[in-house]
Design a protein around this motif. Structure first.
Motif, mmCIF file in Angstrom:
data_model
loop_
_atom_site.group_PDB
_atom_site.id
_atom_site.type_symbol
_atom_site.label_atom_id
_atom_site.label_comp_id
_atom_site.label_asym_id
_atom_site.label_seq_id
_atom_site.Cartn_x
_atom_site.Cartn_y
_atom_site.Cartn_z
ATOM 1 N N GLN A 141 49.200 48.820 34.479
ATOM 2 C CA GLN A 141 47.805 49.047 34.842
ATOM 3 C C GLN A 141 47.349 47.962 35.806
ATOM 4 O OE1 GLN A 141 46.636 49.995 30.282
ATOM 5 N NE2 GLN A 141 44.900 49.972 31.688
ATOM 6 N N TRP A 142 46.828 48.371 36.959
ATOM 7 C CA TRP A 142 46.319 47.425 37.940
ATOM 8 C C TRP A 142 44.903 47.020 37.519
ATOM 9 C CZ3 TRP A 142 50.658 49.702 38.887
ATOM 10 C CH2 TRP A 142 51.451 49.378 39.985
ATOM 11 N N MET A 143 44.670 45.699 37.338
ATOM 12 C CA MET A 143 43.383 45.210 36.867
ATOM 13 C C MET A 143 42.938 44.010 37.698
ATOM 14 S SD MET A 143 43.713 45.706 32.732
ATOM 15 C CE MET A 143 41.977 46.136 32.604
ATOM 16 N N ARG A 144 41.624 43.933 37.960
ATOM 17 C CA ARG A 144 41.051 42.863 38.765
ATOM 18 C C ARG A 144 40.322 41.865 37.878
ATOM 19 N NH1 ARG A 144 38.077 46.906 42.948
ATOM 20 N NH2 ARG A 144 37.079 47.421 40.969
ATOM 21 N N TYR A 145 40.513 40.589 38.178
ATOM 22 C CA TYR A 145 39.804 39.533 37.454
ATOM 23 C C TYR A 145 38.452 39.310 38.101
ATOM 24 C CZ TYR A 145 38.527 34.945 35.649
ATOM 25 O OH TYR A 145 37.852 33.904 35.066
ATOM 26 N N ARG A 146 37.393 39.283 37.272
ATOM 27 C CA ARG A 146 36.043 39.022 37.746
ATOM 28 C C ARG A 146 35.278 38.249 36.674
ATOM 29 N NH1 ARG A 146 37.955 40.596 41.727
ATOM 30 N NH2 ARG A 146 37.227 42.100 43.279
ATOM 31 N N ASP A 147 34.917 37.009 36.979
ATOM 32 C CA ASP A 147 33.981 36.263 36.149
ATOM 33 C C ASP A 147 34.355 36.293 34.664
ATOM 34 O OD1 ASP A 147 31.754 34.678 35.638
ATOM 35 O OD2 ASP A 147 30.430 36.400 35.367
ATOM 36 N N GLY A 148 35.597 35.978 34.364
ATOM 37 C CA GLY A 148 36.014 35.889 32.971
ATOM 38 C C GLY A 148 36.372 37.204 32.319
ATOM 39 N N ARG A 149 36.435 38.294 33.113
ATOM 40 C CA ARG A 149 36.778 39.612 32.565
ATOM 41 C C ARG A 149 37.782 40.304 33.459
ATOM 42 N NH1 ARG A 149 30.573 41.280 31.222
ATOM 43 N NH2 ARG A 149 30.487 40.439 29.109
ATOM 44 N N LEU A 150 38.369 41.377 32.936
ATOM 45 C CA LEU A 150 39.237 42.239 33.724
ATOM 46 C C LEU A 150 38.553 43.578 33.938
ATOM 47 C CD1 LEU A 150 42.811 41.666 32.224
ATOM 48 C CD2 LEU A 150 41.894 40.772 34.368
ATOM 49 N N GLU A 151 38.689 44.113 35.145
ATOM 50 C CA GLU A 151 38.168 45.432 35.487
ATOM 51 C C GLU A 151 39.332 46.338 35.868
ATOM 52 O OE1 GLU A 151 35.661 44.751 38.796
ATOM 53 O OE2 GLU A 151 34.147 43.615 37.681
ATOM 54 N N HIS A 152 39.239 47.592 35.471
ATOM 55 C CA HIS A 152 40.231 48.575 35.900
ATOM 56 C C HIS A 152 40.064 48.826 37.400
ATOM 57 C CE1 HIS A 152 41.285 49.471 31.746
ATOM 58 N NE2 HIS A 152 40.006 49.464 31.482
ATOM 59 N N ASP A 153 41.174 48.871 38.119
ATOM 60 C CA ASP A 153 41.138 49.119 39.553
ATOM 61 C C ASP A 153 41.187 50.629 39.794
ATOM 62 O OD1 ASP A 153 41.415 49.308 42.252
ATOM 63 O OD2 ASP A 153 43.176 48.009 42.406
ATOM 64 N N PRO A 154 40.065 51.246 40.230
ATOM 65 C CA PRO A 154 40.057 52.699 40.415
ATOM 66 C C PRO A 154 40.898 53.163 41.592
ATOM 67 C CG PRO A 154 38.021 51.749 41.233
ATOM 68 C CD PRO A 154 38.769 50.628 40.563
ATOM 69 N N ASP A 155 41.315 52.246 42.462
ATOM 70 C CA ASP A 155 42.124 52.610 43.618
ATOM 71 C C ASP A 155 43.614 52.646 43.323
ATOM 72 O OD1 ASP A 155 39.916 52.885 45.321
ATOM 73 O OD2 ASP A 155 39.870 50.733 45.706
ATOM 74 N N ARG A 156 43.982 52.329 42.095
ATOM 75 C CA ARG A 156 45.380 52.386 41.686
ATOM 76 C C ARG A 156 45.471 53.125 40.360
ATOM 77 N NH1 ARG A 156 45.724 51.276 46.189
ATOM 78 N NH2 ARG A 156 46.858 49.562 47.206
ATOM 79 N N PRO A 157 46.423 54.052 40.245
ATOM 80 C CA PRO A 157 46.574 54.780 38.982
ATOM 81 C C PRO A 157 47.289 53.928 37.948
ATOM 82 C CG PRO A 157 48.332 55.396 40.466
ATOM 83 C CD PRO A 157 47.452 54.436 41.236
#
Length: 365
Positions: free
Chosen positions: A207-223
């Motif tokens: 799962q491609w995930m982005r780090y932001r301000d102490g959290r991880l977000e799912h990357d909608p541009d990658r399945p």
């Protein structure tokens, strides 16, 4: 208020989460083009976004009978400290211990147990510190169990974001688009799944995930990408440069419409409630105790009565699960937040889905 739903209503709810979530269609369009295969590792290139620190070396550390340390920039180091009765991991800055946590695992204290990277993950101009702790290795498949801690570049003293991953490698677990952009963590795990072209079996999931301000977000541009463990894959494990990304860019890897989780059964019970408390991996809900009590998020375990529980924390906006052991810097991030609880029992085990419609702080696709 607690509500109960009919099986038909549940089917519609789960279908909406897994198939019609905002960004899901976009992710599938991206998947059809295989854009994730063109990503590049963040540790490579003329201007790498992440720097891999040298492997740990034995050294003298006050209070430690034996210590293995990884040297980091700016007077920092990460150390595994073996004491008289306990092993801990420390993050130090200029000789001062900033963070310390116990490490009671089969690999704890070994020279191979710590790896570290530094670099700006979220584009704010401050380099994060990433400490990867190798904890255990399974028999049979030889799966390596890691826990990652990401310490924010703006405030080293802030509690780190934590996540459990499988078969982590510094040179292949963080990637970015070839055209440029922030690094993404590929959160990897092994999972029994079914895929239309490859059938049922053991799959490697990323799962491609982005780090932001102490959290991880799912990357909608990658399945969410999966690859079945067949003989060719098994033979390549442990000897493929750039893994685990190299495994998932292979032609045998596929975008998984179910986001890397088994398809929910049709007859599942759902209830609406609220998280009362989330501490570490354990949750408490304002639901009857016979429904859920002290569950572990995103993992499986056996309780005292012999039941085997499998639990998933789901981002309802994307239909994607959070990886096992996910803990943002703010440990109270879900306290008081609405949740939809879906449970299924098959006579031997229960599957529990914690569906959070809009996880606090998560970016919308």
């Amino acid at each position: 208020m607690i509500r109960r739903f009919s099986p038909l209503a549940l089917i519609l709810v789960l279908a909406a989460l897994s198939l019609a979530a905002p960004g899901a269609a976009h992710a599938q369009r991206t998947a059809s083009a295989g854009a994730w295969r063109t990503d590049v590792p963040c540790t490579q290139g003329r201007n790498p976004a992440l720097a891999v620190s040298d492997t740990s070396v034995g050294t003298q550390v006050p209070g430690c009978v034996r210590a293995e340390c990884v040297t980091l920039p700016n007077g920092r180091r990460a150390c595994s400290c073996t004491g008289d009765t306990i092993i801990t991991v420390r993050l130090e800055e200029n000789g001062r211990v900033v963070h310390e946590w116990p490490s009671d695992h089969s690999m704890s204290g070994s020279p191979q147990s710590l790896r570290a990277l530094t670099g700006d993950l979220d584009g704010d101009g401050h380099a994060e510190t990433i400490v990867a702790e190798w904890q255990d290795m399974s028999n049979g498949l030889g799966i390596r169990y890691y826990e990652l801690r990401i310490f924010d570049g703006r405030d080293l003293a802030r509690a780190p974001m934590r996540i459990a991953v499988r078969d982590f490698e510094p040179d292949g677990s963080f990637v970015r688009p070839a055209a440029g952009g922030d690094c993404r963590l590929i959160a990897t795990r092994w999972q029994e799944l079914s895929e239309p072209r490859r059938g049922e079996g053991m799959y490697f999931v990323g799962q491609w995930m982005r780090y932001r301000d102490g959290r991880l977000e799912h990357d909608p541009d990658r399945p969410v990408v999966v690859r079945r463990l067949l003989n060719s894959f098994e033979n390549a494990r442990g000897s493929t440069p750039g893994a685990p990304f190299a495994y998932l860019r292979h032609r045998d890897a596929r975008a998984h419409a179910g986001h890397g989780i088994p398809a929910p059964p049709r007859l599942t019970r759902t209830e609406d409630g609220t998280f009362l408390r989330v501490r570490g991996d354990t949750v408490s809900l304002d639901l009857p105790p016979d429904v859920v009590s002290g569950h572990t998020l995103g993992d499986f375990y056996r309780d005292d009565d012999g039941w085997i529980f499998t639990t998933w924390l789901i981002d309802g906006a994307t239909g994607r699960p959070y990886p096992a052991g996910y803990q943002p810097s703010d440990e109270r991030w879900l306290d008081g937040h609405p949740v939809r609880l879906a449970t299924h029992s098959d006579g031997q085990g229960r599957t529990v889905y914690f569906v959070v419609a809009h996880p606090p702080g998560a970016a919308r696709p």
